[in-house]
Design a protein around this motif. Structure first.
Motif, mmCIF file in Angstrom:
data_model
loop_
_atom_site.group_PDB
_atom_site.id
_atom_site.type_symbol
_atom_site.label_atom_id
_atom_site.label_comp_id
_atom_site.label_asym_id
_atom_site.label_seq_id
_atom_site.Cartn_x
_atom_site.Cartn_y
_atom_site.Cartn_z
ATOM 1 N N SER A 43 0.815 -1.213 0.000
ATOM 2 C CA SER A 43 0.000 0.000 0.000
ATOM 3 C C SER A 43 0.854 1.270 0.000
ATOM 4 C CB SER A 43 -0.929 0.006 1.210
ATOM 5 O OG SER A 43 -0.184 0.089 2.403
ATOM 6 N N SER A 46 3.768 3.813 -4.848
ATOM 7 C CA SER A 46 3.022 4.698 -5.744
ATOM 8 C C SER A 46 3.975 5.227 -6.809
ATOM 9 C CB SER A 46 2.399 5.857 -4.966
ATOM 10 O OG SER A 46 3.415 6.647 -4.382
ATOM 11 N N ARG A 47 3.386 5.736 -7.865
ATOM 12 C CA ARG A 47 4.187 6.253 -8.967
ATOM 13 C C ARG A 47 4.619 7.673 -8.642
ATOM 14 N NH1 ARG A 47 3.071 9.112 -13.715
ATOM 15 N NH2 ARG A 47 0.865 9.204 -13.180
ATOM 16 N N GLY A 161 6.830 4.921 -1.347
ATOM 17 C CA GLY A 161 6.559 6.226 -0.754
ATOM 18 C C GLY A 161 7.293 6.394 0.557
#
Length: 188
Positions: A43, A46-47, A161
């Motif tokens: 989770s 992220s990009r 992240g």
């Protein structure tokens, strides 16, 4: 009752004499392995939206997950040596150095009354590992496994992240994340 002059009490050190010792100890304290569950938390991937964000993520993740990345790199290197028994034995001997000097050390490393920093230990052990393995004639395996490590660590560090990193005070100081709120103002 007589009071002897050597009662065991010592002078309380002033802040000017104790602060530099604290800074030296804090700068060379052993790195911390982060939980693997946090390392692989899907989770938190992220990009990144900009090249600047990639750079920041890579710097923070490499600093935060340094020990995890080293363990992963050594595991990939170990896997590349499975069909070379002599090189594997040499690697296991060198790994004992990693084990005692990097992974499971509780205090800073002292050599000739000098404190050796964590990054210095990492660089020296990495170079020793590579040189010793190249001397056992598996240089191609070492180069290929290091290329795989660079790609895997780079991808993880770029896409992971950094919002859920909880830095301790020393990590925050190294990354320039100290708060100035509540600090005394200097009069000019």
């Amino acid at each position: 009752m007589s009071i002897s002059s050597s009662s065991g009490y010592r002078n309380i050190p002033s802040p000017s004499t104790s602060a530099p010792q604290f800074n030296v100890r804090a700068q060379s304290s052993p790195a911390t392995r982060r939980p693997w569950r946090q390392f692989a938390d899907l989770s938190s991937f992220s990009r990144p939206y900009a090249a600047g964000e990639v750079t920041i993520r890579v710097k923070r993740n490499v600093s935060y997950f340094r020990v995890n990345y080293v363990m992963m790199a050594l595991f990939i290197l170990f896997l590349s040596l499975l069909w070379h028994p002599v090189s594997m034995i040499v690697f296991l001997i060198v790994f004992l150095g990693w084990f005692f000097l990097y992974f499971f050390r509780n205090e800073p490393l002292m050599i000739f009354n000098r404190t050796i920093g964590d990054r210095t230990v990492l660089i020296v052990l990495g170079l020793v590992t590579i040189v010793v393995l190249v001397l056992t004639h598996v240089w191609l395996n070492v180069v290929v496994s290091l290329a795989i490590v660079v790609v895997v660590v780079g991808l993880h560090a770029a896409f992971r992240g950094t919002e859920d990193h909880f830095l301790d005070e020393q990590d925050a100081a190294e990354d320039g994340l100290l708060s100035v709120v509540g600090s005394p103002m200097r009069r000019v």
